[in-house]
Design a protein around this motif. Structure first.
Motif, short mmCIF file in Angstrom:
data_model
loop_
_atom_site.label_atom_id
_atom_site.label_comp_id
_atom_site.label_asym_id
_atom_site.label_seq_id
_atom_site.Cartn_x
_atom_site.Cartn_y
_atom_site.Cartn_z
N VAL A 249 0.84 -1.23 -0.05
CA VAL A 249 -0.02 0.00 -0.08
C VAL A 249 0.99 1.38 0.04
CG1 VAL A 249 -1.68 1.14 1.30
CG2 VAL A 249 -1.96 -0.97 1.04
N ASP A 250 0.63 2.18 -0.72
CA ASP A 250 1.08 3.54 -0.79
C ASP A 250 0.59 4.46 -0.05
OD1 ASP A 250 2.07 5.93 -1.61
OD2 ASP A 250 1.97 5.69 -3.52
N ALA A 251 0.81 4.77 1.14
CA ALA A 251 0.06 5.69 1.93
C ALA A 251 0.87 7.09 1.88
CB ALA A 251 -0.13 5.23 3.11
N VAL A 252 1.85 7.42 0.95
CA VAL A 252 2.86 8.46 0.99
C VAL A 252 2.07 9.42 -0.04
CG1 VAL A 252 4.95 9.52 0.62
CG2 VAL A 252 4.37 7.45 1.94
N GLY A 253 2.30 9.13 -1.29
CA GLY A 253 1.69 10.18 -2.45
C GLY A 253 3.00 10.75 -3.05
N PHE A 254 2.70 12.15 -3.78
CA PHE A 254 3.42 12.51 -4.37
C PHE A 254 4.65 13.33 -3.86
CE2 PHE A 254 0.49 16.06 -3.59
CZ PHE A 254 1.31 17.30 -3.85
N GLU A 255 4.67 13.70 -2.82
CA GLU A 255 5.75 14.34 -2.09
C GLU A 255 6.61 13.05 -1.46
OE1 GLU A 255 5.54 18.07 0.12
OE2 GLU A 255 3.30 17.92 -0.02
N THR B 241 9.33 7.40 -5.89
CA THR B 241 10.05 6.31 -4.96
C THR B 241 8.91 5.13 -4.61
OG1 THR B 241 11.70 7.78 -4.52
CG2 THR B 241 11.19 5.99 -2.69
N VAL B 242 7.82 5.67 -4.02
CA VAL B 242 7.01 4.61 -3.09
C VAL B 242 6.47 3.72 -4.41
CG1 VAL B 242 5.04 4.43 -1.77
CG2 VAL B 242 6.68 5.97 -1.15
N LEU B 243 5.86 4.33 -5.36
CA LEU B 243 5.29 3.32 -6.53
C LEU B 243 6.34 2.39 -6.80
CD1 LEU B 243 3.51 6.22 -8.52
CD2 LEU B 243 2.44 4.47 -6.97
N ASN B 244 7.68 2.75 -7.05
CA ASN B 244 8.57 1.95 -7.73
C ASN B 244 8.93 0.56 -6.51
OD1 ASN B 244 8.76 2.61 -10.27
ND2 ASN B 244 10.36 4.39 -9.54
N ILE C 84 -3.35 2.11 -3.97
CA ILE C 84 -2.54 3.52 -3.81
C ILE C 84 -3.41 4.48 -3.45
CG2 ILE C 84 -0.98 5.04 -5.21
CD1 ILE C 84 -0.71 2.46 -7.17
N PRO C 85 -3.69 4.72 -2.09
CA PRO C 85 -4.89 5.55 -1.67
C PRO C 85 -3.93 7.27 -1.48
CG PRO C 85 -4.12 4.33 0.23
CD PRO C 85 -3.46 3.65 -0.98
N GLY C 86 -2.58 6.98 -1.52
CA GLY C 86 -1.72 8.19 -1.54
C GLY C 86 -2.00 9.15 -2.52
#
Length: 400
Positions: free
Chosen positions: A261-267, A281-284, A298-300
């Motif tokens: 799960v990506d709970a960060v997003g674009f920053e 970074t997180v997506l990769n 991917i809720p980020g």
């Protein structure tokens, strides 16, 4: 009419609390009467990481943008077309504004309602480009389509006993749950959650609720990692030079997880103590450690307009994502706003029957509305807290 203290964005790094008009059953920006709406006296309104993106100047939000989309409140007025919601009802407000009538709403995709924002599908309270609806970090707020949008708590006294938990139903708890549910988390799953902010901690809570065997949370902030460990998560410190796969292997005995799960997003930032911003970074990362055929939640938040992006591509939401990795591993991705109404009633029942303690897990911390600027500053500096604003002094004595 009473006044209406409201939190307002005044430019990068600056919010203020302003006395605005008491809301009416209308939306002047769209020249619409809102006879189907209700006005709520706000009991709790949380500061969200999505708000923080605006306050950092990382969106196209104009000065004067009202803030706040995580709202819990008591109904004090209803429009003539409201049939079932009554004055005095204590309710959770999904951050998605939805009409309940369009094709998207009929199919359960309330995050992309077609009738509440003339600019694009989907709307939210107090957010840039999301329909012009006023924010709920305020003493009073207008909620349209009240019969459809509001989740009434079945017993007001019982709800007030758990009000800080229930305050998380408007966004972060359903959003974290959505991230895990769409990632396929189930009984016995091993799960990696990127980010130990409030959404990441809500996702970790949700993973356990869904039956995960091991939940690993990664972050660069030790205080937030300690908060994750406080309710049973394993953690990885991304300031170290070790690879993420190696750290996962040390915990699980293998370098892959069943769900991520990506709970960060674009920053997002890169790895290492001195890492700079690397928005992909997180997506990769989650593709790199998710097993073949895994599902990725991917809720980020990712945006199409970021004035502070590190390069021209990032400024328009174009990131260097290794889609080839995801393709080669047959990954499935779920992105976008969480459709809160798909989950909030079930999560309400889990809270009311003591199956989860989300407020404790995210370290819910109450502030009077006049302290909102301090809450934004502390949150921006990495505080391991979920700040809950108390506009009408309804939460005095509330705790976790």
């Amino acid at each position: 009419m009473p006044g209406n203290k409201t939190v307002v964005y005044q430019g990068p790094g600056h919010v203020s609390v302003e006395d605005l008009d008491y809301p009416k059953l209308e939306l002047p920006e769209q020249h619409r009467k809102i006879n189907h709406g209700a006005i709520l006296k706000v009991v709790a309104s949380n500061i969200c990481g999505s708000d923080q993106h605006m306050v950092r100047g990382r969106t196209t939000a104009p000065e004067g943008q009202t803030l706040g989309h995580e709202i819990t409140g008591e109904v004090v007025e209803v429009g003539p077309d409201v049939e079932f919601i009554k004055v005095g009802d204590l309710c959770s407000v999904p951050f998605n504004i939805a009409c309940g009538r369009c094709r998207m709403c009929m199919e359960g995709h309330t995050g992309v309602c077609l009738n509440v924002n003339p600019a694009r599908a989907g709307a939210a309270y107090g957010y840039v480009d999301m329909g012009g609806w006023l924010g709920g970090q305020a003493q009073y707020v207008l909620v349209p389509y009240a019969d459809f949008n509001l989740l009434k708590f079945p017993d007001k006294d019982r709800a007030m006993d758990k009000i800080l938990d229930l305050a998380m139903l408007s966004d972060i708890f359903p959003t974290g749950y959505h991230g895990c549910y769409t990632a396929g988390v189930t009984t016995g799953s091993t799960v990696y959650i990127a980010g130990a902010g409030p959404v990441g901690l809500a996702a970790a809570t949700s993973a356990f609720l869904l039956g995960a065997a091991v939940v690993i949370v990664g972050d660069l902030n030790e205080q937030r990692l300690a908060q994750a460990r406080s309710f049973g998560c394993e953690t990885v410190d991304l300031t170290t030079d070790a690879s993420l796969a190696d750290m996962v292997e040390q915990i699980l005995g293998e370098p892959e997880v069943d769900a991520a799960v990506d709970a960060v997003g674009f920053e997002a930032r890169g790895h290492g103590a001195d890492a700079g911003e690397e928005p992909a970074t997180v997506l990769n990362d989650i593709m790199s450690i998710a097993r073949p055929a895994a599902r990725l939640g991917i809720p980020g938040l990712y945006v199409t307009g970021d004035p502070g992006g590190k390069d021209a591509e990032a400024k328009v939401g174009s990131l260097r994502v290794s889609i080839g990795t995801g393709w080669a591993k047959s990954h499935s991705f779920t992105t976008g706003q969480c459709p809160v109404k798909q989950y909030n009633r079930q999560l309400m029942m889990a809270i009311l029957h003591d199956r989860t303690h989300i407020a404790k897990n995210v370290h819910a911390t109450v502030l009077p509305i006049d302290d909102a600027p301090k809450g934004y500053t502390d949150f921006d500096q990495g505080a391991a807290s979920k700040y809950v604003l108390d506009p009408n002094r309804e939460l005095v004595g509330a705790g976790v």
